[in-house]
Design a protein around this motif. Structure first.
Motif, PDB file in Angstrom:
ATOM      1  N   ILE A  10       0.790  -1.238   0.000  1.00  0.00           N
ATOM      2  CA  ILE A  10       0.000   0.000   0.000  1.00  0.00           C
ATOM      3  C   ILE A  10       0.819   1.284   0.000  1.00  0.00           C
ATOM      4  O   ILE A  10       0.245   2.374  -0.076  1.00  0.00           O
ATOM      5  CB  ILE A  10      -0.960   0.028   1.211  1.00  0.00           C
ATOM      6  N   VAL A  11       2.156   1.211   0.037  1.00  0.00           N
ATOM      7  CA  VAL A  11       2.936   2.444   0.158  1.00  0.00           C
ATOM      8  C   VAL A  11       2.731   3.356  -1.053  1.00  0.00           C
ATOM      9  O   VAL A  11       2.569   4.578  -0.902  1.00  0.00           O
ATOM     10  CB  VAL A  11       4.431   2.148   0.396  1.00  0.00           C
ATOM     11  N   LEU A  12       2.717   2.807  -2.267  1.00  0.00           N
ATOM     12  CA  LEU A  12       2.538   3.665  -3.446  1.00  0.00           C
ATOM     13  C   LEU A  12       1.138   4.279  -3.509  1.00  0.00           C
ATOM     14  O   LEU A  12       1.005   5.488  -3.772  1.00  0.00           O
ATOM     15  CB  LEU A  12       2.869   2.896  -4.716  1.00  0.00           C
ATOM     16  N   PRO A  13       0.074   3.504  -3.279  1.00  0.00           N
ATOM     17  CA  PRO A  13      -1.249   4.133  -3.246  1.00  0.00           C
ATOM     18  C   PRO A  13      -1.382   5.218  -2.177  1.00  0.00           C
ATOM     19  O   PRO A  13      -2.056   6.233  -2.405  1.00  0.00           O
ATOM     20  CB  PRO A  13      -2.194   2.956  -2.956  1.00  0.00           C
ATOM     21  N   VAL A  14      -0.741   5.017  -1.029  1.00  0.00           N
ATOM     22  CA  VAL A  14      -0.802   6.032   0.038  1.00  0.00           C
ATOM     23  C   VAL A  14      -0.104   7.314  -0.405  1.00  0.00           C
ATOM     24  O   VAL A  14      -0.619   8.426  -0.194  1.00  0.00           O
ATOM     25  CB  VAL A  14      -0.176   5.474   1.338  1.00  0.00           C
ATOM     26  N   ILE A  15       1.071   7.184  -1.030  1.00  0.00           N
ATOM     27  CA  ILE A  15       1.799   8.362  -1.514  1.00  0.00           C
ATOM     28  C   ILE A  15       0.994   9.068  -2.611  1.00  0.00           C
ATOM     29  O   ILE A  15       0.879  10.304  -2.619  1.00  0.00           O
ATOM     30  CB  ILE A  15       3.195   7.962  -2.027  1.00  0.00           C
ATOM     31  N   GLU A  16       0.430   8.285  -3.520  1.00  0.00           N
ATOM     32  CA  GLU A  16      -0.370   8.876  -4.599  1.00  0.00           C
ATOM     33  C   GLU A  16      -1.575   9.624  -4.032  1.00  0.00           C
ATOM     34  O   GLU A  16      -1.930  10.707  -4.522  1.00  0.00           O
ATOM     35  CB  GLU A  16      -0.822   7.776  -5.560  1.00  0.00           C
ATOM     36  N   ARG A  17      -2.191   9.068  -2.998  1.00  0.00           N
ATOM     37  CA  ARG A  17      -3.346   9.729  -2.375  1.00  0.00           C
ATOM     38  C   ARG A  17      -2.919  11.040  -1.703  1.00  0.00           C
ATOM     39  O   ARG A  17      -3.623  12.056  -1.798  1.00  0.00           O
ATOM     40  CB  ARG A  17      -3.981   8.783  -1.359  1.00  0.00           C
ATOM     41  N   ALA A  18      -1.764  11.019  -1.039  1.00  0.00           N
ATOM     42  CA  ALA A  18      -1.282  12.225  -0.372  1.00  0.00           C
ATOM     43  C   ALA A  18      -0.998  13.333  -1.382  1.00  0.00           C
ATOM     44  O   ALA A  18      -1.336  14.505  -1.151  1.00  0.00           O
ATOM     45  CB  ALA A  18      -0.032  11.913   0.443  1.00  0.00           C
ATOM     46  N   LEU A  19      -0.383  12.986  -2.492  1.00  0.00           N
ATOM     47  CA  LEU A  19      -0.099  13.981  -3.529  1.00  0.00           C
ATOM     48  C   LEU A  19      -1.396  14.504  -4.151  1.00  0.00           C
ATOM     49  O   LEU A  19      -1.544  15.707  -4.401  1.00  0.00           O
ATOM     50  CB  LEU A  19       0.788  13.368  -4.603  1.00  0.00           C
ATOM     51  N   ALA A  20      -2.341  13.593  -4.377  1.00  0.00           N
ATOM     52  CA  ALA A  20      -3.616  14.004  -4.973  1.00  0.00           C
ATOM     53  C   ALA A  20      -4.398  14.916  -4.035  1.00  0.00           C
ATOM     54  O   ALA A  20      -4.951  15.943  -4.458  1.00  0.00           O
ATOM     55  CB  ALA A  20      -4.445  12.772  -5.327  1.00  0.00           C
ATOM     56  N   ASP A  21      -4.438  14.561  -2.747  1.00  0.00           N
ATOM     57  CA  ASP A  21      -5.158  15.388  -1.767  1.00  0.00           C
ATOM     58  C   ASP A  21      -4.548  16.781  -1.663  1.00  0.00           C
ATOM     59  O   ASP A  21      -5.250  17.767  -1.397  1.00  0.00           O
ATOM     60  CB  ASP A  21      -5.137  14.723  -0.391  1.00  0.00           C
ATOM     61  N   ALA A  22      -3.227  16.843  -1.837  1.00  0.00           N
ATOM     62  CA  ALA A  22      -2.529  18.127  -1.745  1.00  0.00           C
ATOM     63  C   ALA A  22      -2.548  18.891  -3.061  1.00  0.00           C
ATOM     64  O   ALA A  22      -2.096  20.045  -3.109  1.00  0.00           O
ATOM     65  CB  ALA A  22      -1.085  17.906  -1.304  1.00  0.00           C
ATOM     66  N   ALA A  23      -3.039  18.241  -4.122  1.00  0.00           N
ATOM     67  CA  ALA A  23      -3.019  18.832  -5.469  1.00  0.00           C
ATOM     68  C   ALA A  23      -1.597  19.224  -5.862  1.00  0.00           C
ATOM     69  O   ALA A  23      -1.339  20.308  -6.393  1.00  0.00           O
ATOM     70  CB  ALA A  23      -3.950  20.044  -5.548  1.00  0.00           C
TER      71      ALA A  23
END
Length: 334
Positions: A54-67
């Motif tokens: 799950i590390v990559l999905p978590v990082i992708e979500r953090a970047l997406a949430d931060a725009a």
């Protein structure tokens, strides 16, 4: 300045994006409680495998949430240690890969310093010098912070960490995992004066902690009084929690007064415990100490605290090359 923080020291996979070390654009945490609950504690091999998933999905979500795109980042901060080596390796490897591919500076962060920097993400950040009680599942220590990025070890546990003791007592009482929240919830129905579990006293005058004696006392009590009724379980939980909190508060306030330090930080996963927050707040007020406690969401493991500490390290020029590796026993101070 935008910094991506990555945290994978134990059983939470987390990523966050901060601006200038203070403004949280995103803070994503994926818990593994469901993975480890059947075993009554964290299983290192299972933890590292879950991080991988799950590390990559978590990082992708953090970047997406931060725009924010990876190319927009000024640096990548990652927990280097201390922690479980397999878990740390996942975070460090991903951080190094991102840093290499995108040419972004890599900033290694001590997990304990991250916990301390959680206090800087509040509306009332501490000023130096201050005394920090870092209390979690794997660590219980007092640090004197005379200046930014400078630490001296004042006291530490000689055996179990406080959070570890909570987990073990919860297991003895058949409450489940993680122990901290379950002990607190069960203790609300109990009498904290029902059973005398005395806090350890250090005969050599040090400011160290010890939780093995309380844990053993609970174990013996449970064995002698089996089977325990629901009321008895609540009394044991309340009495244990009271003794553990009393030790943490007395050691911390005593150290602050002895050292002449007027500001105290309470942080780490166990800092989410309500009775500990209440007791230390009252004791600090009685002695005119300024207490700083992050919100509960920033006390437990998260990546916003890693990004905050990483920003301070980045500004100080403490970047690493790609030879940086996980250090499971990384010390914050001697």
């Amino acid at each position: 300045m935008k910094i991506l923080g990555i945290e994978s020291s134990c059983d939470e996979t987390a990523a966050a994006v901060l601006v200038d070390g203070r403004q949280i654009l995103s803070n994503v945490v994926a818990s593994q409680d469901d993975v480890h609950a059947p075993f009554g504690g964290v299983v290192p091999e299972l933890a590292s495998r879950r991080h991988l998933e799950i590390v990559l999905p978590v990082i992708e979500r953090a970047l997406a949430d931060a725009a924010v795109r990876v190319e927009d980042l000024d640096g990548i901060a990652v927990t280097q240690g201390p922690g479980l080596v397999g878990s740390l390796l996942v975070g460090c490897t991903v951080a190094k890969a991102l840093a290499y591919v995108h040419g972004i500076p890599l900033v290694p962060v001590n997990h304990l310093e991250g916990h301390i920097y959680a206090a800087f993400l509040t509306d009332d950040p501490p000023e130096h010098p201050f005394l920090a009680l870092v209390v979690s599942g794997g660590h219980t220590a007092l640090y004197h912070a005379p200046a930014p990025l400078e630490y001296a070890l004042v006291g530490q546990t000689r055996d179990d960490a406080a959070g570890e003791a909570f987990d073990k007592v919860a297991k003895l009482l058949g409450l489940g995992f993680p122990g901290g929240p379950l002990i607190q919830r069960t203790a609300e129905r109990g009498d904290p004066r029902a059973i005398a579990f005395p806090p350890a006293r250090m005969r050599d005058g040090t400011r160290d902690f010890s939780f093995s004696g309380i844990k053993t006392a609970v174990s013996l009590y449970v064995k002698r009084h089996r089977p325990l009724s629901a009321d008895a379980v609540a009394d044991v939980a309340a009495s244990f929690q009271s003794a553990a909190v009393r030790m943490l508060v007395r050691r911390t306030v005593g150290a602050a007064l002895d050292l002449g330090i007027r500001r105290v930080v309470l942080t780490g996963g166990v800092a989410a415990n309500g009775p500990l927050r209440t007791a230390l707040t009252a004791e600090a007020a009685e002695h005119n100490l300024h207490l700083h406690i992050p919100p509960r969401s920033l006390c437990t493991d998260n990546a916003a605290m890693i990004a905050a500490a990483g920003t301070a390290r980045f500004i100080a020029g403490h970047c690493a090359d790609l030879s940086m590796n996980a250090i499971p026993d990384l010390a914050l101070a001697a």
